[in-house]
Motif scaffolding. Sequence first.
Motif, short mmCIF file in Angstrom:
data_model
loop_
_atom_site.label_atom_id
_atom_site.label_comp_id
_atom_site.label_asym_id
_atom_site.label_seq_id
_atom_site.Cartn_x
_atom_site.Cartn_y
_atom_site.Cartn_z
N ARG A 140 -19.94 -1.76 7.92
CA ARG A 140 -21.27 -1.18 8.04
C ARG A 140 -21.24 0.20 8.69
O ARG A 140 -20.43 0.49 9.58
CB ARG A 140 -22.18 -2.06 8.88
N THR A 142 -24.22 2.32 10.47
CA THR A 142 -25.60 2.17 10.94
C THR A 142 -26.10 3.50 11.48
O THR A 142 -25.39 4.18 12.23
CB THR A 142 -25.68 1.11 12.04
N LYS A 143 -27.31 3.89 11.10
CA LYS A 143 -27.91 5.12 11.61
C LYS A 143 -28.06 5.00 13.12
O LYS A 143 -28.54 4.01 13.65
CB LYS A 143 -29.28 5.34 10.97
N ASP A 144 -27.59 6.03 13.83
CA ASP A 144 -27.61 6.03 15.29
C ASP A 144 -28.02 7.43 15.76
O ASP A 144 -27.19 8.31 15.92
CB ASP A 144 -26.23 5.66 15.82
N TYR A 148 -24.10 8.38 12.99
CA TYR A 148 -23.91 7.03 12.47
C TYR A 148 -22.92 6.28 13.36
O TYR A 148 -22.08 6.90 14.05
CB TYR A 148 -23.37 7.08 11.04
N ARG A 149 -22.98 4.97 13.31
CA ARG A 149 -22.05 4.12 14.05
C ARG A 149 -21.32 3.23 13.04
O ARG A 149 -21.96 2.54 12.22
CB ARG A 149 -22.79 3.26 15.06
N ASP A 151 -18.75 0.10 12.16
CA ASP A 151 -18.23 -1.17 12.68
C ASP A 151 -17.60 -1.96 11.55
O ASP A 151 -18.22 -2.16 10.49
CB ASP A 151 -19.36 -2.00 13.30
N MET A 172 -23.91 1.73 3.96
CA MET A 172 -25.15 2.12 4.63
C MET A 172 -26.29 1.16 4.30
O MET A 172 -27.19 0.95 5.10
CB MET A 172 -25.54 3.53 4.20
N ALA A 173 -26.24 0.59 3.11
CA ALA A 173 -27.33 -0.28 2.67
C ALA A 173 -26.80 -1.29 1.67
O ALA A 173 -25.69 -1.16 1.13
CB ALA A 173 -28.45 0.57 2.02
N SER A 214 -17.94 0.33 17.03
CA SER A 214 -18.97 1.28 17.44
C SER A 214 -18.43 2.72 17.45
O SER A 214 -18.62 3.48 18.40
CB SER A 214 -19.52 0.91 18.83
N ARG A 216 -18.62 6.36 16.63
CA ARG A 216 -19.73 7.26 16.33
C ARG A 216 -19.24 8.49 15.59
O ARG A 216 -18.22 9.10 15.97
CB ARG A 216 -20.45 7.67 17.62
N GLU A 227 -25.20 7.22 0.62
CA GLU A 227 -25.41 5.95 -0.07
C GLU A 227 -24.98 6.02 -1.54
O GLU A 227 -25.23 5.09 -2.31
CB GLU A 227 -26.88 5.52 0.01
#
Length: 382
Positions: A140, A142-144, A148-149, A151, A172-173, A214, A216, A227
């Motif tokens: 994944r 993830t927007k941070d 982004y982060r 993992d 992303m999705a 995590s 970044r 995406e």
Amino acid sequence: MDFDLSEEQTLIKDSVSKLLKGEYDFEKRERHRAAPLGFSEEIWQSFAELGLTALPFTEDDGGLGGGPVEMMIAMEAFGRALVVEPYLASVVLAGGALRHAASAEQRAEILPGVASGETRLALALFERQTRHDPALIAMRATKDGEGYRLDGEKSLVLHGDSAHGFVVAARMAGSPGDTGGLGLFHVPADTEGLGRRGYATQDGMRAAEVQFSSVRVTADDVLGDPEGAYPVILRVIDEAIAALCAEAVGSMERMVELTTAFLKERKQFGMPIGGFQALQHRAAEMYMALEQARSMMMFAAMSAEEPDAVARRAAISAAKVQIGRSGRFIGQSAVQLHGGVGVTMEYEIAHHFKRQTMIDLAFGDADHHLALLGESGGLEAA
């Protein structure tokens, strides 16, 4: 159709062949493998000085503007010598992802280092559950805030243990199996939260398991559409398969050469075993399999830049099928004709056979690509 090499292509072929002939016999290769990084930094620098690491990149990106045919020439020579340096990992895979996905600003920042050999990158693509299908990526992104982060874990990252940075595919999705929602990210190897465990592979190369906890990255580290990376990933894989086809043919050619010499030298019942008709027939079959593979290698090289993804994938799959079948037949025949010495690690043939097996498995074996070709209706339909 003209299959003759141009003057510039002939120069590339002669230069890389001369370098490897002097610096890469079987005994020297074993010393390169035993080096701390699993390859020779001096040889890698020699590749850079010859311009091999700059070969596929445009002049604007610090490269030489070569194409698939130039890459075919270099990879075929690497296959003959069983080169263990991270050329496929850094230049073809990670470099290919940057060529096709990165913005002009990103390419200007990253690619000159790759082209000069100073920066070695690795493509962190596959995971334990993906097998040969990048749509199954689950890692994944993830927007941070503004960034982004990341993992997740990546498996069998070629030369990931010594890479200065990674091009990472993450989701992303969507869910694993969806072709949408995938992005590519540039991640330096010293980024906090990134861990890796390196190991030797069966064919003398290096790989790593890479963990992202995590990690970044900034918006500037996103390569292209965050995406919409799936078509780019497929294109990079197709180009990598075309390069591997050339490496496999170089290795097959060397196996045929070694086996023919052995048949002339090894004596049984007071005469060279090459005088026995059954063995002559097997050697002739090996040569025919080599030439079939060579023709498909050229077809793959000419198809690697095909803009139609369906037609390109069909051509690449067809080449991968023939390369896998020829490599297995030539490897098995070479070992059988050599007898017991053919399976010892002190002899070159065994290492070529191992590399052929790994090339067949990389990005899908012959059976996998035959199924893909059948689903698409074959070359004519594509």
